[in-house]
Every structure is written in structure tokens, then in C-alpha cells.
Design a protein around this motif. Sequence first.
Motif, PDB file in Angstrom:
ATOM      1  N   MET A 142      46.077  42.235  28.667  1.00 10.31           N
ATOM      2  CA  MET A 142      44.861  42.360  29.440  1.00 10.31           C
ATOM      3  C   MET A 142      45.196  42.086  30.884  1.00 10.31           C
ATOM      4  SD  MET A 142      41.862  40.526  27.193  1.00 10.31           S
ATOM      5  CE  MET A 142      42.668  38.958  27.195  1.00 10.31           C
ATOM      6  N   ALA A 143      44.541  42.808  31.766  1.00 11.42           N
ATOM      7  CA  ALA A 143      44.666  42.569  33.192  1.00 11.42           C
ATOM      8  C   ALA A 143      43.350  41.966  33.678  1.00 11.42           C
ATOM      9  CB  ALA A 143      44.964  43.861  33.933  1.00 11.42           C
ATOM     10  N   VAL A 144      43.450  40.958  34.540  1.00 12.30           N
ATOM     11  CA  VAL A 144      42.272  40.259  35.043  1.00 12.30           C
ATOM     12  C   VAL A 144      42.146  40.486  36.543  1.00 12.30           C
ATOM     13  CG1 VAL A 144      41.182  37.999  35.313  1.00 12.30           C
ATOM     14  CG2 VAL A 144      42.441  38.526  33.219  1.00 12.30           C
ATOM     15  N   PHE A 145      40.926  40.777  36.993  1.00 13.97           N
ATOM     16  CA  PHE A 145      40.622  41.014  38.394  1.00 13.97           C
ATOM     17  C   PHE A 145      39.471  40.110  38.804  1.00 13.97           C
ATOM     18  CE2 PHE A 145      42.305  44.794  36.506  1.00 13.97           C
ATOM     19  CZ  PHE A 145      43.210  45.272  37.431  1.00 13.97           C
ATOM     20  N   SER A 146      39.467  39.687  40.046  1.00 15.12           N
ATOM     21  CA  SER A 146      38.343  38.932  40.599  1.00 15.12           C
ATOM     22  C   SER A 146      37.595  39.798  41.587  1.00 15.12           C
ATOM     23  CB  SER A 146      38.828  37.668  41.321  1.00 15.12           C
ATOM     24  OG  SER A 146      39.310  36.733  40.407  1.00 15.12           O
ATOM     25  N   ASP A 147      36.284  39.586  41.684  1.00 14.74           N
ATOM     26  CA  ASP A 147      35.509  40.198  42.747  1.00 14.74           C
ATOM     27  C   ASP A 147      35.895  39.505  44.046  1.00 14.74           C
ATOM     28  OD1 ASP A 147      34.207  41.726  40.857  1.00 14.74           O
ATOM     29  OD2 ASP A 147      32.420  40.463  40.804  1.00 14.74           O
ATOM     30  N   CYS A 148      35.899  40.258  45.149  1.00 15.10           N
ATOM     31  CA  CYS A 148      36.279  39.680  46.428  1.00 15.10           C
ATOM     32  C   CYS A 148      35.692  40.505  47.562  1.00 15.10           C
ATOM     33  CB  CYS A 148      37.796  39.614  46.559  1.00 15.10           C
ATOM     34  SG  CYS A 148      38.617  41.230  46.561  1.00 15.10           S
ATOM     35  N   ASP A 149      35.929  40.059  48.799  1.00  9.11           N
ATOM     36  CA  ASP A 149      35.525  40.866  49.945  1.00  9.11           C
ATOM     37  C   ASP A 149      36.627  41.880  50.243  1.00  9.11           C
ATOM     38  OD1 ASP A 149      37.587  39.473  51.211  1.00  9.11           O
ATOM     39  OD2 ASP A 149      36.255  38.303  52.484  1.00  9.11           O
ATOM     40  N   SER A 150      36.442  42.713  51.242  1.00  8.53           N
ATOM     41  CA  SER A 150      37.388  43.800  51.525  1.00  8.53           C
ATOM     42  C   SER A 150      38.770  43.310  51.956  1.00  8.53           C
ATOM     43  CB  SER A 150      36.822  44.732  52.596  1.00  8.53           C
ATOM     44  OG  SER A 150      36.634  44.032  53.803  1.00  8.53           O
ATOM     45  N   THR A 151      38.871  42.064  52.394  1.00  8.36           N
ATOM     46  CA  THR A 151      40.179  41.531  52.793  1.00  8.36           C
ATOM     47  C   THR A 151      40.898  40.831  51.648  1.00  8.36           C
ATOM     48  OG1 THR A 151      39.322  39.377  53.485  1.00  8.36           O
ATOM     49  CG2 THR A 151      39.328  41.150  55.139  1.00  8.36           C
ATOM     50  N   GLY A 152      40.160  40.505  50.598  1.00  7.69           N
ATOM     51  CA  GLY A 152      40.737  39.800  49.457  1.00  7.69           C
ATOM     52  C   GLY A 152      40.805  38.298  49.648  1.00  7.69           C
ATOM     53  N   THR A 153      40.286  37.790  50.759  1.00 11.45           N
ATOM     54  CA  THR A 153      40.367  36.353  51.024  1.00 11.45           C
ATOM     55  C   THR A 153      39.197  35.574  50.446  1.00 11.45           C
ATOM     56  OG1 THR A 153      39.361  36.682  53.200  1.00 11.45           O
ATOM     57  CG2 THR A 153      41.760  36.618  53.102  1.00 11.45           C
ATOM     58  N   ASN A 154      38.039  36.199  50.324  1.00 14.31           N
ATOM     59  CA  ASN A 154      36.863  35.535  49.790  1.00 14.31           C
ATOM     60  C   ASN A 154      36.721  35.902  48.319  1.00 14.31           C
ATOM     61  OD1 ASN A 154      34.470  34.143  49.485  1.00 14.31           O
ATOM     62  ND2 ASN A 154      33.222  35.734  50.438  1.00 14.31           N
ATOM     63  N   ILE A 155      37.367  35.127  47.446  1.00 14.48           N
ATOM     64  CA  ILE A 155      37.352  35.374  46.007  1.00 14.48           C
ATOM     65  C   ILE A 155      36.074  34.805  45.411  1.00 14.48           C
ATOM     66  CG2 ILE A 155      38.562  34.985  43.815  1.00 14.48           C
ATOM     67  CD1 ILE A 155      40.212  36.624  45.785  1.00 14.48           C
ATOM     68  N   LYS A 156      35.421  35.594  44.573  1.00 16.84           N
ATOM     69  CA  LYS A 156      34.202  35.156  43.904  1.00 16.84           C
ATOM     70  C   LYS A 156      34.543  34.747  42.478  1.00 16.84           C
ATOM     71  CE  LYS A 156      31.692  38.271  46.858  1.00 16.84           C
ATOM     72  NZ  LYS A 156      30.961  39.504  46.987  1.00 16.84           N
ATOM     73  N   SER A 157      33.634  34.055  41.825  1.00 11.24           N
ATOM     74  CA  SER A 157      33.924  33.537  40.487  1.00 11.24           C
ATOM     75  C   SER A 157      33.841  34.611  39.409  1.00 11.24           C
ATOM     76  CB  SER A 157      32.980  32.387  40.149  1.00 11.24           C
ATOM     77  OG  SER A 157      31.637  32.843  40.171  1.00 11.24           O
ATOM     78  N   SER A 158      33.156  35.708  39.674  1.00  9.28           N
ATOM     79  CA  SER A 158      33.052  36.747  38.664  1.00  9.28           C
ATOM     80  C   SER A 158      34.163  37.771  38.853  1.00  9.28           C
ATOM     81  CB  SER A 158      31.683  37.429  38.745  1.00  9.28           C
ATOM     82  OG  SER A 158      31.527  38.029  40.012  1.00  9.28           O
ATOM     83  N   GLY A 159      34.302  38.669  37.903  1.00 10.46           N
ATOM     84  CA  GLY A 159      35.354  39.663  38.013  1.00 10.46           C
ATOM     85  C   GLY A 159      35.297  40.669  36.894  1.00 10.46           C
ATOM     86  N   HIS A 160      36.485  41.067  36.455  1.00 10.43           N
ATOM     87  CA  HIS A 160      36.580  42.155  35.487  1.00 10.43           C
ATOM     88  C   HIS A 160      37.886  42.008  34.713  1.00 10.43           C
ATOM     89  CE1 HIS A 160      35.669  46.198  34.038  1.00 10.43           C
ATOM     90  NE2 HIS A 160      36.947  46.468  34.153  1.00 10.43           N
ATOM     91  N   VAL A 161      37.871  42.436  33.454  1.00 11.25           N
ATOM     92  CA  VAL A 161      39.097  42.521  32.663  1.00 11.25           C
ATOM     93  C   VAL A 161      39.206  43.929  32.104  1.00 11.25           C
ATOM     94  CG1 VAL A 161      39.118  40.081  32.026  1.00 11.25           C
ATOM     95  CG2 VAL A 161      38.055  41.733  30.506  1.00 11.25           C
ATOM     96  N   THR A 162      40.422  44.361  31.857  1.00 11.71           N
ATOM     97  CA  THR A 162      40.651  45.652  31.220  1.00 11.71           C
ATOM     98  C   THR A 162      41.880  45.540  30.333  1.00 11.71           C
ATOM     99  OG1 THR A 162      40.882  48.032  31.574  1.00 11.71           O
ATOM    100  CG2 THR A 162      42.069  46.603  33.095  1.00 11.71           C
ATOM    101  N   PHE A 163      41.893  46.310  29.273  1.00 16.62           N
ATOM    102  CA  PHE A 163      43.093  46.410  28.452  1.00 16.62           C
ATOM    103  C   PHE A 163      43.992  47.465  29.087  1.00 16.62           C
ATOM    104  CE2 PHE A 163      40.028  44.762  25.396  1.00 16.62           C
ATOM    105  CZ  PHE A 163      40.741  43.696  24.872  1.00 16.62           C
ATOM    106  N   VAL A 164      45.241  47.138  29.325  1.00 21.08           N
ATOM    107  CA  VAL A 164      46.182  48.087  29.909  1.00 21.08           C
ATOM    108  C   VAL A 164      46.579  49.081  28.831  1.00 21.08           C
ATOM    109  CG1 VAL A 164      48.439  48.365  31.000  1.00 21.08           C
ATOM    110  CG2 VAL A 164      47.006  46.397  31.581  1.00 21.08           C
ATOM    111  N   PHE A 165      46.395  50.371  29.135  1.00 19.39           N
ATOM    112  CA  PHE A 165      46.680  51.428  28.172  1.00 19.39           C
ATOM    113  C   PHE A 165      47.964  52.177  28.502  1.00 19.39           C
ATOM    114  CE2 PHE A 165      46.435  55.813  26.750  1.00 19.39           C
ATOM    115  CZ  PHE A 165      46.203  55.636  25.400  1.00 19.39           C
ATOM    116  N   GLY A 166      48.233  52.386  29.778  1.00 25.64           N
ATOM    117  CA  GLY A 166      49.396  53.167  30.186  1.00 25.64           C
ATOM    118  C   GLY A 166      49.586  53.099  31.683  1.00 25.64           C
ATOM    119  N   LYS A 167      50.376  54.033  32.190  1.00 22.75           N
ATOM    120  CA  LYS A 167      50.711  54.045  33.608  1.00 22.75           C
ATOM    121  C   LYS A 167      50.757  55.487  34.087  1.00 22.75           C
ATOM    122  CE  LYS A 167      54.213  52.127  36.667  1.00 22.75           C
ATOM    123  NZ  LYS A 167      55.497  51.453  36.744  1.00 22.75           N
ATOM    124  N   LEU A 168      50.354  55.716  35.356  1.00 21.77           N
ATOM    125  CA  LEU A 168      50.462  57.048  35.941  1.00 21.77           C
ATOM    126  C   LEU A 168      51.904  57.308  36.348  1.00 21.77           C
ATOM    127  CD1 LEU A 168      47.273  57.349  38.160  1.00 21.77           C
ATOM    128  CD2 LEU A 168      47.662  58.238  35.863  1.00 21.77           C
TER     129      LEU A 168
END
Length: 116
Positions: A1-27
Motif C-alpha cells: 500500500m502507498a500512503v499519501f497525505s493531504d497538503c498545500d501546493s508546496t508540500g510543507t503544510n501537511i494535513k492529518s487526512s490523506g489517501h491510500v492506494t494499493f500499488v498495482f503496477g508501473k508505467l
Amino acid sequence: MAVFSDCDSTGTNIKSSGHVTFVFGKLLDKNTYIGLGGNQGDMITLSPNYQFHGKAFPMNIKKTAYKIFRGFYKPKGYIVKSEDTLIHSDNYATAGSANKKIRLDSLRTITGEKDD
């Protein structure tokens, strides 16, 4: 699983919520992974929208929502097996070709569908 956090456009203001996805493959032509998406457009899909470079990236065309990759994780106690590792056949020209390979393009869900 890959985990992502919600953030602002610079990536410096990380929020507590986010997203997960199952990695299936690669381009093939990018260092972009394909993740299993749930109920996007009332359809289960494989999506290349997840970027793993460690910088903030937009999750929508309007650039009103940003995510940042936090890491790969596995459930506690799960032992990673050789078949869990991506191999050459897990590389795809497009996410659409991955969807067609496993016939996800024909699986539709219902808006608001819930497990019982």
C-alpha cells in the motif's frame, strides 16, 4: 500500500487526512506507479495519478487539492512474498491498458454503494 497525505501546493503544510492506494503496477515511460482507485466516477479504476517523487502534486485538474507521498506500508504481521514484488509484466504503457488487461473497464459500481 502507498500512503499519501493531504497538503498545500508546496508540500510543507501537511494535513492529518490523506489517501491510500494499493500499488498495482508501473508505467513504462515514467517513474509513476498505478494505484487501485475506489469508486472514482462510480467505477473501480487503475489510476496513474499517484506520484512517488516526494513532492506535492495536484490530485485534480483545478489544482485545488494536493497530496504528497509518505511511504509504502504493509499490514502488521504481513510477510511480503515474491509474488508481491512488481515484475516486468506489471509495467504498462498506460493506465488504460492496465484497466483493459484485468477488465476493470467493465466493472461499474453504484453511487453511494456500501458494504453490508
